[in-house]
Design a protein around this motif. Structure first.
Motif, PDB file in Angstrom:
ATOM      1  N   ASP A 174       0.858  -1.159   0.098  1.00 48.76           N
ATOM      2  CA  ASP A 174       0.126   0.159  -0.099  1.00 48.76           C
ATOM      3  C   ASP A 174       0.902   1.121   0.183  1.00 48.76           C
ATOM      4  O   ASP A 174       0.545   2.234  -0.490  1.00 48.76           O
ATOM      5  N   LEU A 175       2.022   1.092   0.676  1.00 49.90           N
ATOM      6  CA  LEU A 175       2.893   2.554   0.633  1.00 49.90           C
ATOM      7  C   LEU A 175       3.849   2.685  -0.357  1.00 49.90           C
ATOM      8  O   LEU A 175       4.336   3.649  -0.522  1.00 49.90           O
ATOM      9  N   VAL A 176       3.733   1.882  -1.312  1.00 49.68           N
ATOM     10  CA  VAL A 176       4.637   2.123  -2.499  1.00 49.68           C
ATOM     11  C   VAL A 176       3.568   3.070  -3.845  1.00 49.68           C
ATOM     12  O   VAL A 176       4.295   3.186  -4.487  1.00 49.68           O
ATOM     13  N   VAL A 177       2.479   2.798  -3.431  1.00 49.18           N
ATOM     14  CA  VAL A 177       1.723   3.407  -4.333  1.00 49.18           C
ATOM     15  C   VAL A 177       1.996   5.060  -4.729  1.00 49.18           C
ATOM     16  O   VAL A 177       2.146   5.223  -5.958  1.00 49.18           O
ATOM     17  N   PRO A 178       2.299   5.894  -3.814  1.00 53.52           N
ATOM     18  CA  PRO A 178       2.831   7.213  -4.145  1.00 53.52           C
ATOM     19  C   PRO A 178       4.014   7.224  -5.288  1.00 53.52           C
ATOM     20  O   PRO A 178       4.355   7.874  -6.176  1.00 53.52           O
ATOM     21  N   ALA A 179       4.801   5.981  -5.311  1.00 55.10           N
ATOM     22  CA  ALA A 179       6.227   5.932  -5.971  1.00 55.10           C
ATOM     23  C   ALA A 179       5.706   5.721  -7.387  1.00 55.10           C
ATOM     24  O   ALA A 179       6.488   6.087  -8.180  1.00 55.10           O
ATOM     25  N   LEU A 180       4.441   4.978  -7.495  1.00 51.45           N
ATOM     26  CA  LEU A 180       4.259   4.934  -8.799  1.00 51.45           C
ATOM     27  C   LEU A 180       3.429   6.147  -9.501  1.00 51.45           C
ATOM     28  O   LEU A 180       2.996   5.987 -10.825  1.00 51.45           O
ATOM     29  N   GLY A 238       0.621   8.028  -9.302  1.00 55.35           N
ATOM     30  CA  GLY A 238      -0.619   8.045  -9.342  1.00 55.35           C
ATOM     31  C   GLY A 238      -1.219   7.004 -10.586  1.00 55.35           C
ATOM     32  O   GLY A 238      -2.400   7.000 -10.828  1.00 55.35           O
ATOM     33  N   VAL A 239      -0.197   5.977 -10.842  1.00 50.42           N
ATOM     34  CA  VAL A 239      -0.614   5.025 -12.008  1.00 50.42           C
ATOM     35  C   VAL A 239      -1.201   3.824 -11.127  1.00 50.42           C
ATOM     36  O   VAL A 239      -0.845   3.539 -10.033  1.00 50.42           O
ATOM     37  N   PHE A 240      -2.339   3.469 -11.682  1.00 53.70           N
ATOM     38  CA  PHE A 240      -3.050   2.692 -11.068  1.00 53.70           C
ATOM     39  C   PHE A 240      -2.544   1.257 -11.117  1.00 53.70           C
ATOM     40  O   PHE A 240      -2.119   0.870 -12.360  1.00 53.70           O
ATOM     41  N   THR A 241      -2.137   0.194 -10.031  1.00 49.97           N
ATOM     42  CA  THR A 241      -1.580  -0.980 -10.260  1.00 49.97           C
ATOM     43  C   THR A 241      -2.606  -1.887  -9.432  1.00 49.97           C
ATOM     44  O   THR A 241      -3.074  -1.354  -8.486  1.00 49.97           O
ATOM     45  N   LEU A 242      -2.796  -3.224  -9.736  1.00 49.15           N
ATOM     46  CA  LEU A 242      -3.430  -4.070  -8.866  1.00 49.15           C
ATOM     47  C   LEU A 242      -2.421  -4.309  -7.619  1.00 49.15           C
ATOM     48  O   LEU A 242      -1.336  -4.543  -7.744  1.00 49.15           O
ATOM     49  N   ARG A 243      -3.427  -4.381  -6.658  1.00 48.99           N
ATOM     50  CA  ARG A 243      -2.350  -4.674  -5.040  1.00 48.99           C
ATOM     51  C   ARG A 243      -1.678  -6.078  -5.138  1.00 48.99           C
ATOM     52  O   ARG A 243      -0.580  -6.218  -4.817  1.00 48.99           O
ATOM     53  N   ARG A 244      -2.275  -6.996  -5.873  1.00 47.83           N
ATOM     54  CA  ARG A 244      -1.831  -8.317  -6.061  1.00 47.83           C
ATOM     55  C   ARG A 244      -0.351  -8.410  -6.831  1.00 47.83           C
ATOM     56  O   ARG A 244       0.429  -8.929  -6.549  1.00 47.83           O
ATOM     57  N   PHE A 245      -0.338  -7.467  -7.863  1.00 48.39           N
ATOM     58  CA  PHE A 245       0.994  -7.252  -8.657  1.00 48.39           C
ATOM     59  C   PHE A 245       1.896  -6.616  -7.762  1.00 48.39           C
ATOM     60  O   PHE A 245       2.837  -6.955  -7.913  1.00 48.39           O
ATOM     61  N   ARG A 246       1.629  -5.629  -7.191  1.00 45.57           N
ATOM     62  CA  ARG A 246       2.562  -4.942  -6.217  1.00 45.57           C
ATOM     63  C   ARG A 246       2.824  -5.668  -5.006  1.00 45.57           C
ATOM     64  O   ARG A 246       4.364  -5.751  -4.802  1.00 45.57           O
ATOM     65  N   LEU A 301      -3.018 -11.815 -14.256  1.00 46.38           N
ATOM     66  CA  LEU A 301      -3.684 -10.532 -13.911  1.00 46.38           C
ATOM     67  C   LEU A 301      -4.043  -9.888 -15.182  1.00 46.38           C
ATOM     68  O   LEU A 301      -4.657  -8.711 -14.882  1.00 46.38           O
ATOM     69  N   ASN A 302      -3.947 -10.205 -16.194  1.00 42.29           N
ATOM     70  CA  ASN A 302      -4.169  -9.644 -17.543  1.00 42.29           C
ATOM     71  C   ASN A 302      -3.574  -8.225 -17.711  1.00 42.29           C
ATOM     72  O   ASN A 302      -4.315  -7.373 -18.012  1.00 42.29           O
ATOM     73  N   ILE A 303      -2.224  -8.170 -17.103  1.00 40.78           N
ATOM     74  CA  ILE A 303      -1.507  -6.990 -17.352  1.00 40.78           C
ATOM     75  C   ILE A 303      -0.387  -6.990 -18.517  1.00 40.78           C
ATOM     76  O   ILE A 303       0.109  -7.739 -18.489  1.00 40.78           O
ATOM     77  N   PRO A 304      -0.726  -5.990 -19.441  1.00 39.12           N
ATOM     78  CA  PRO A 304       0.166  -6.045 -20.447  1.00 39.12           C
ATOM     79  C   PRO A 304       1.629  -6.052 -19.926  1.00 39.12           C
ATOM     80  O   PRO A 304       2.150  -5.602 -18.987  1.00 39.12           O
ATOM     81  N   PRO A 305       2.511  -6.934 -20.661  1.00 38.13           N
ATOM     82  CA  PRO A 305       3.866  -7.189 -20.213  1.00 38.13           C
ATOM     83  C   PRO A 305       4.953  -5.794 -20.017  1.00 38.13           C
ATOM     84  O   PRO A 305       5.427  -5.724 -19.061  1.00 38.13           O
ATOM     85  N   ARG A 306       4.646  -4.889 -21.187  1.00 40.29           N
ATOM     86  CA  ARG A 306       5.456  -3.881 -20.772  1.00 40.29           C
ATOM     87  C   ARG A 306       4.967  -2.845 -19.637  1.00 40.29           C
ATOM     88  O   ARG A 306       5.994  -2.392 -19.028  1.00 40.29           O
ATOM     89  N   THR A 307       3.744  -2.876 -19.407  1.00 34.89           N
ATOM     90  CA  THR A 307       3.309  -2.049 -18.406  1.00 34.89           C
ATOM     91  C   THR A 307       3.849  -2.858 -16.760  1.00 34.89           C
ATOM     92  O   THR A 307       4.163  -2.216 -16.149  1.00 34.89           O
ATOM     93  N   ALA A 308       3.602  -4.095 -16.919  1.00 36.95           N
ATOM     94  CA  ALA A 308       4.128  -4.721 -15.969  1.00 36.95           C
ATOM     95  C   ALA A 308       5.587  -4.536 -15.479  1.00 36.95           C
ATOM     96  O   ALA A 308       5.969  -4.447 -14.460  1.00 36.95           O
ATOM     97  N   GLU A 309       6.291  -4.421 -16.750  1.00 38.93           N
ATOM     98  CA  GLU A 309       7.642  -4.385 -16.597  1.00 38.93           C
ATOM     99  C   GLU A 309       8.236  -2.877 -15.916  1.00 38.93           C
ATOM    100  O   GLU A 309       8.965  -3.087 -15.013  1.00 38.93           O
ATOM    101  N   ARG A 310       7.464  -2.194 -16.662  1.00 40.87           N
ATOM    102  CA  ARG A 310       7.534  -0.582 -16.098  1.00 40.87           C
ATOM    103  C   ARG A 310       7.075  -0.547 -14.553  1.00 40.87           C
ATOM    104  O   ARG A 310       7.944   0.417 -13.748  1.00 40.87           O
ATOM    105  N   HIS A 311       6.083  -0.987 -14.209  1.00 45.84           N
ATOM    106  CA  HIS A 311       5.749  -0.914 -12.710  1.00 45.84           C
ATOM    107  C   HIS A 311       6.822  -1.701 -11.680  1.00 45.84           C
ATOM    108  O   HIS A 311       6.990  -1.118 -10.686  1.00 45.84           O
TER     109      HIS A 311
END
Length: 192
Positions: free
Chosen positions: A111-117, A119-127, A148-158
């Motif tokens: 939950d606390l890493v969210v600001p580091a992202l 404001g980009v939305f990410t699924l908690r399970r992925f975080r 989680l149906n997250i595109p590979p490049r998006t997942a890699e970036r996050h």
């Protein structure tokens, strides 16, 4: 009033947090057999067991509370055992269960890493998966992203942003933690 320096018992800040996390993970005092098996081993805490070990662990954990909260969680997640023995005698866990200390630290960090992202939305399970991987769990982020149906490049970036944030936080945390323990007089001085 001048602070009094005490003779510390830990050789390093790392040894202190490992001792406290390991001790906190134990639910019961050491059995006589465990004490015998440990004799001669060079573990941390200088042989403290029972109430003495619990007291020392409590003092170390109290000092941990004096550093930044996110930094404290990172150190606990890094040093706490990820699993502990389970005596349920069922096949569900294979004799091991998640250590609540580690699990809670990682959960709060998710939950606390969210600001580091930014404001980009990410699924908690992925975080959670990205954080667990940072702390040594053997996970394939591509598989987690696919589940989680997250595109590979998006997942890699996050995952990269989370990893960089945790790496920077951990580096600063070790510096702060060392200073805190040194100030508290809990580190063993070679010159004494």
């Amino acid at each position: 009033m001048e602070s009094v320096k005490h003779e510390g018992i830990f050789r390093s800040a790392h040894e202190a947090v490992v001792f406290a996390c390991n001790y906190a993970a134990q639910q019961y005092a050491m059995s006589p057999m465990a004490k015998l098996l440990q004799r001669g081993s060079s573990g941390s805490g200088r042989g403290l067991i029972g109430l003495d070990g619990a007291a020392q662990s409590g003092m170390v954990l109290a000092e941990l509370g004096n550093i930044d909260y996110v930094q404290m969680l990172v150190l606990v997640a890094r040093c706490a055992p990820r699993k502990e023995r389970c005596e349920c005698n069922h096949s569900c866990c294979g004799g091991w269960k998640p250590n609540p200390l580690y699990r809670d630290a990682v959960s709060q960090l998710a939950d606390l890493v969210v600001p580091a992202l930014g404001g980009v939305f990410t699924l908690r399970r992925f975080r959670l998966a990205a954080i667990e991987k940072f702390f040594g769990e053997k996970l394939k982020m591509k598989d987690v992203a696919a589940d989680l149906n997250i595109p590979p490049r998006t997942a890699e970036r996050h995952a990269s942003i989370i990893n960089a944030y945790l790496k920077d936080t951990e580096k600063t945390a070790w510096t702060e933690w060392y200073g805190q323990l040194d100030y508290a007089g809990m580190l063993f001085s070679q010159n004494s």
